[in-house]
Design a protein around this motif. Sequence first.
Motif, mmCIF file in Angstrom:
data_model
loop_
_atom_site.group_PDB
_atom_site.id
_atom_site.type_symbol
_atom_site.label_atom_id
_atom_site.label_comp_id
_atom_site.label_asym_id
_atom_site.label_seq_id
_atom_site.Cartn_x
_atom_site.Cartn_y
_atom_site.Cartn_z
ATOM 1 N N TRP A 188 12.628 0.630 3.759
ATOM 2 C CA TRP A 188 11.755 0.056 2.736
ATOM 3 C C TRP A 188 11.226 -1.293 3.203
ATOM 4 C CZ3 TRP A 188 16.517 1.463 -0.437
ATOM 5 C CH2 TRP A 188 16.417 2.778 -0.901
ATOM 6 N N CYS A 189 10.152 -1.784 2.559
ATOM 7 C CA CYS A 189 9.599 -3.089 2.925
ATOM 8 C C CYS A 189 10.622 -4.187 2.590
ATOM 9 C CB CYS A 189 8.332 -3.392 2.128
ATOM 10 S SG CYS A 189 7.077 -2.121 2.174
ATOM 11 N N PRO A 190 10.602 -5.285 3.351
ATOM 12 C CA PRO A 190 11.481 -6.405 3.000
ATOM 13 C C PRO A 190 11.188 -6.881 1.571
ATOM 14 C CG PRO A 190 10.455 -6.749 5.145
ATOM 15 C CD PRO A 190 9.796 -5.525 4.544
ATOM 16 N N GLY A 191 12.241 -7.118 0.812
ATOM 17 C CA GLY A 191 12.065 -7.630 -0.552
ATOM 18 C C GLY A 191 11.825 -6.559 -1.598
ATOM 19 N N CYS A 192 11.798 -5.308 -1.199
ATOM 20 C CA CYS A 192 11.591 -4.227 -2.174
ATOM 21 C C CYS A 192 12.816 -4.097 -3.072
ATOM 22 C CB CYS A 192 11.351 -2.908 -1.440
ATOM 23 S SG CYS A 192 11.110 -1.547 -2.583
ATOM 24 N N TRP A 193 12.567 -3.890 -4.352
ATOM 25 C CA TRP A 193 13.702 -3.786 -5.270
ATOM 26 C C TRP A 193 14.386 -2.416 -5.196
ATOM 27 C CZ3 TRP A 193 12.547 -6.721 -10.505
ATOM 28 C CH2 TRP A 193 12.322 -8.074 -10.198
ATOM 29 N N ASP A 205 9.770 1.884 -11.779
ATOM 30 C CA ASP A 205 8.399 1.662 -12.251
ATOM 31 C C ASP A 205 7.819 0.412 -11.606
ATOM 32 O OD1 ASP A 205 6.073 1.425 -13.634
ATOM 33 O OD2 ASP A 205 6.988 1.430 -15.638
ATOM 34 N N ASN A 206 7.092 0.613 -10.497
ATOM 35 C CA ASN A 206 6.458 -0.537 -9.832
ATOM 36 C C ASN A 206 4.984 -0.665 -10.219
ATOM 37 O OD1 ASN A 206 5.307 1.532 -8.406
ATOM 38 N ND2 ASN A 206 6.493 1.181 -6.540
ATOM 39 N N GLU A 207 4.594 0.101 -11.230
ATOM 40 C CA GLU A 207 3.250 -0.014 -11.846
ATOM 41 C C GLU A 207 2.109 0.280 -10.879
ATOM 42 O OE1 GLU A 207 3.146 -3.869 -13.669
ATOM 43 O OE2 GLU A 207 4.546 -3.298 -15.256
ATOM 44 N N ALA A 213 9.814 -4.659 -8.789
ATOM 45 C CA ALA A 213 8.824 -5.342 -7.943
ATOM 46 C C ALA A 213 8.476 -4.474 -6.738
ATOM 47 C CB ALA A 213 9.386 -6.672 -7.456
ATOM 48 N N CYS A 214 7.260 -4.631 -6.273
ATOM 49 C CA CYS A 214 6.817 -3.971 -5.041
ATOM 50 C C CYS A 214 6.025 -5.039 -4.285
ATOM 51 C CB CYS A 214 5.951 -2.764 -5.396
ATOM 52 S SG CYS A 214 4.946 -2.110 -4.050
ATOM 53 N N PRO A 215 6.726 -5.809 -3.435
ATOM 54 C CA PRO A 215 6.060 -6.948 -2.797
ATOM 55 C C PRO A 215 4.810 -6.566 -2.008
ATOM 56 C CG PRO A 215 8.426 -6.970 -2.363
ATOM 57 C CD PRO A 215 8.128 -5.681 -3.051
ATOM 58 N N SER A 216 4.737 -5.340 -1.528
ATOM 59 C CA SER A 216 3.587 -4.966 -0.700
ATOM 60 C C SER A 216 2.320 -4.708 -1.505
ATOM 61 C CB SER A 216 3.931 -3.723 0.125
ATOM 62 O OG SER A 216 4.930 -4.047 1.043
ATOM 63 N N TRP A 217 2.452 -4.183 -2.751
ATOM 64 C CA TRP A 217 1.257 -3.785 -3.494
ATOM 65 C C TRP A 217 1.151 -4.330 -4.897
ATOM 66 C CZ3 TRP A 217 -2.087 -2.289 -0.189
ATOM 67 C CH2 TRP A 217 -1.682 -1.620 0.962
ATOM 68 N N LYS A 218 2.261 -4.630 -5.524
ATOM 69 C CA LYS A 218 2.185 -5.116 -6.913
ATOM 70 C C LYS A 218 2.064 -6.629 -6.878
ATOM 71 C CE LYS A 218 4.864 -5.252 -11.177
ATOM 72 N NZ LYS A 218 6.136 -4.882 -11.802
HETATM 73 S S1 SF4 Z 1 5.434 -0.150 -0.745
HETATM 74 FE FE1 SF4 Z 1 6.408 -1.229 -2.469
HETATM 75 S S2 SF4 Z 1 7.817 0.263 -3.428
HETATM 76 FE FE2 SF4 Z 1 7.268 1.027 -1.364
HETATM 77 S S3 SF4 Z 1 8.931 0.311 -0.007
HETATM 78 FE FE3 SF4 Z 1 7.248 -1.192 0.079
HETATM 79 S S4 SF4 Z 1 7.733 -2.767 -1.479
HETATM 80 FE FE4 SF4 Z 1 8.985 -0.931 -1.896
#
Ligand code: SF4
Length: 200
Positions: A10-15, A114-116, A193-198
């Motif tokens: 997963w991306c760094p910081g992803c919940w 739910d990262n919306e 949270a979704c640090p990459s897109w939200k």
């Molecule tokens: S795109 Fe968003 S939900 Fe998917 S792994 Fe990365 S931070 Fe997490």
Amino acid sequence: MRHNLNKMQWCPGCWNFLVHLALKQALSELKINPKDTIMITWIWCNSKMSQYMEGYWAETLHWRGIPFAIGVKLSNPKLTVISLSWDGDTYWIGLGHLLHAARRNTNIVHITCDNENYALTTGQASATTPVWVKTKSTPDGNQIVPLDPVALLESVGCWFVKVVEGNKMQEMKDVLKEAIMYDWFAHINVQQACPSWKRW
Ligand code: SF4
Ligand SMILES: Cc1ncc(C[n+]2csc(CCOP(=O)(O)OP(=O)(O)O)c2C)c(N)n1
Ligand SMILES: [Mg+2]
């Protein structure tokens, strides 16, 4: 049955990391043997979670995971069945399955992270994206009122539907334990949270 696969992607910081930890702790504290659990996932970022849990697993089709999970529970009622999904799937593409699963009230735990947004497909609006938020698919701002999962599920008679903040570990773990011990259909919406897109 998977065991000790810990190379997370997963991306760094992803919940997702937090949900994974809370779920592992909940199962461990309830002393549920991994051989008595199955995690059902399908297409999206967190579907990889089944790869990082100990126990049985199945990766099924996008928006078809809930009927698969119900089938598993009906054929082996002793298993703890956890289906894990996302807002784009549960509340939009696969919404019909969620509502009928709640009506049928089979004993599974259905978690929606739910990262919306549709994160796996790089950040389009989902059914829970707030109004006026700009995403790839809503460049002028989202003009669709977000769906309220609690009100919707209660309207079809769901008795166990809870919303938790995905960074409140103790609360999330406690709600997961409650859902696992509950004898009927349980739905948990994890605000995530979704640090990459939200970015709202
Ligand atoms: S795109 Fe968003 S939900 Fe998917 S792994 Fe990365 S931070 Fe997490
Ligand atoms: C039937 C079908 N429709 C569309 C897609 C493309 N698709 C893959 S993941 C996804 C959305 C995922 O969004 P969400 O369920 O919110 O999960 P997230 O990636 O945010 O974790 C879509 C539309 C697909 N794989 N299959
Ligand atoms: Mg999503």
